[in-house]
Design a protein around this motif. Structure first.
Motif, mmCIF file in Angstrom:
data_model
loop_
_atom_site.group_PDB
_atom_site.id
_atom_site.type_symbol
_atom_site.label_atom_id
_atom_site.label_comp_id
_atom_site.label_asym_id
_atom_site.label_seq_id
_atom_site.Cartn_x
_atom_site.Cartn_y
_atom_site.Cartn_z
ATOM 1 N N UNK B 18 0.832 -1.192 0.000
ATOM 2 C CA UNK B 18 0.000 0.000 0.000
ATOM 3 C C UNK B 18 0.878 1.257 0.000
ATOM 4 N N UNK B 19 0.511 2.211 -0.834
ATOM 5 C CA UNK B 19 1.160 3.527 -0.829
ATOM 6 C C UNK B 19 0.216 4.509 -0.152
ATOM 7 N N UNK B 20 0.737 5.277 0.768
ATOM 8 C CA UNK B 20 -0.069 6.274 1.468
ATOM 9 C C UNK B 20 0.605 7.623 1.320
ATOM 10 N N UNK B 21 -0.087 8.537 0.646
ATOM 11 C CA UNK B 21 0.428 9.885 0.451
ATOM 12 C C UNK B 21 -0.408 10.838 1.291
ATOM 13 N N UNK B 22 0.274 11.709 1.991
ATOM 14 C CA UNK B 22 -0.398 12.595 2.931
ATOM 15 C C UNK B 22 -0.392 14.054 2.499
ATOM 16 N N UNK B 23 -1.392 14.767 2.983
ATOM 17 C CA UNK B 23 -1.539 16.178 2.638
ATOM 18 C C UNK B 23 -2.224 16.891 3.800
ATOM 19 N N UNK B 24 -1.691 18.039 4.179
ATOM 20 C CA UNK B 24 -2.299 18.855 5.230
ATOM 21 C C UNK B 24 -2.656 20.223 4.674
ATOM 22 N N UNK B 60 -11.579 2.257 -7.533
ATOM 23 C CA UNK B 60 -10.650 1.192 -7.862
ATOM 24 C C UNK B 60 -9.569 1.039 -6.811
ATOM 25 N N UNK B 61 -8.326 1.123 -7.244
ATOM 26 C CA UNK B 61 -7.205 0.966 -6.300
ATOM 27 C C UNK B 61 -6.943 2.221 -5.474
ATOM 28 N N UNK B 62 -7.630 3.302 -5.804
ATOM 29 C CA UNK B 62 -7.357 4.588 -5.171
ATOM 30 C C UNK B 62 -8.481 4.962 -4.192
ATOM 31 N N UNK B 81 1.437 -0.389 -8.073
ATOM 32 C CA UNK B 81 1.948 -0.974 -9.315
ATOM 33 C C UNK B 81 3.067 -0.099 -9.867
ATOM 34 N N UNK B 82 3.940 -0.659 -10.686
ATOM 35 C CA UNK B 82 5.049 0.139 -11.241
ATOM 36 C C UNK B 82 4.582 1.409 -11.954
ATOM 37 N N UNK B 107 7.782 6.356 -5.705
ATOM 38 C CA UNK B 107 8.607 5.408 -6.447
ATOM 39 C C UNK B 107 8.188 4.002 -6.042
ATOM 40 N N UNK B 108 7.735 3.228 -7.016
ATOM 41 C CA UNK B 108 7.317 1.851 -6.744
ATOM 42 C C UNK B 108 8.474 0.930 -7.133
ATOM 43 N N UNK B 109 8.955 0.217 -6.158
ATOM 44 C CA UNK B 109 10.101 -0.673 -6.396
ATOM 45 C C UNK B 109 9.620 -2.089 -6.684
ATOM 46 N N UNK B 110 10.250 -2.723 -7.671
ATOM 47 C CA UNK B 110 9.826 -4.099 -8.021
ATOM 48 C C UNK B 110 10.211 -5.099 -6.930
#
Lengths: 117, 110
Positions: B18-24, B60-62, B81-82, B107-110
């Motif tokens: 899971x990628x989690x991007x934050x914003x304030x 979807x995934x978001x 996903x890449x 950056x999504x690492x394989x």
């Protein structure tokens, strides 16, 4: 629709020269925005037009910057004279909804990378 | 002073996680929030949005989560996903239009 079209994609100019960036918004969109992207400040709104009329230009950094929208399908952003600190990527975006309304979604062009040497 | 802040300039996540991007944000008058995705040499493209009257929106995934009391929103991408490798901008809509954060490079690492 081809989306928002900006030209040129890249511009390299010497300090002191005039630079003109061009934008063709999506047909039918009545709001147009010019943004500048830099590493230090991210995406900044420079000016906003609604129905070809400039509504808010408080983001324009200096008098060297000017923008026009002579008709619904064309806008220009001019820098005269240009300076090295103007180097950035300039994005044009258009929206079908007026600024400040809900669901404001802007569609961006690919940007113009400006380098002033 | 920045009204929309993305405090992580970059984030590295393993593919499938899971990628989690934050914003304030600081302006309580913002009433609509959007996430944009940007690939190199392209303009930002709209990804997902949320109204201030909601606390979650999924596509979807978001998924975007909004915590109004904390003036915080986050974007979850699962599984990562890449092709998700890009710069993600958080934006807030108010009377002065769209205000963007500085972006987070995912950056999504394989």
């Amino acid at each position: 629709d081809a989306g928002v079209i900006q030209s040129p994609r890249h511009e390299v100019t010497e300090m002191g020269q005039e630079v003109t960036l061009r934008c063709k918004p999506i047909s039918g969109h009545n709001s147009l925005f010019w943004y500048r992207q830099t590493m230090m400040r991210g995406l900044e709104l420079l000016i906003y037009f609604n129905n070809n009329v400039p509504i808010d230009d408080s983001g324009m950094p200096e008098d060297r910057f000017s923008a026009k929208m002579p008709n619904a399908s064309f806008s220009t952003l001019k820098i005269q004279p240009s300076e090295p600190r103007d180097s950035a990527v300039y994005f044009c975006a258009s929206s079908p909804t007026p600024l400040g309304s809900r669901d404001t979604e802007a569609f961006f062009g690919q940007g113009t990378r400006l380098t002033v040497v | 002073d920045q009204q929309v802040k993305q405090n992580s300039p970059s984030l590295s996540v393993q593919e499938g996680r899971i990628s989690i991007l934050n914003c304030d944000y600081t302006n309580s008058m913002f009433d609509y929030f959007l996430w944009y995705k940007k690939y190199p040499a392209e303009g930002p493209t709209f990804l997902i949005s949320i109204s201030s009257i909601k606390d979650k929106n999924e596509d979807g995934r978001f998924t975007v989560f909004l915590n109004k009391s904390a003036k915080h929103l986050s974007l979850h991408i699962v599984p990562s996903q890449p092709g998700d490798s890009a710069v993600y901008f958080c934006a807030a809509s108010g009377a002065d239009g769209l205000t963007f954060g500085k972006g987070t490079h995912l950056i999504i690492q394989p």
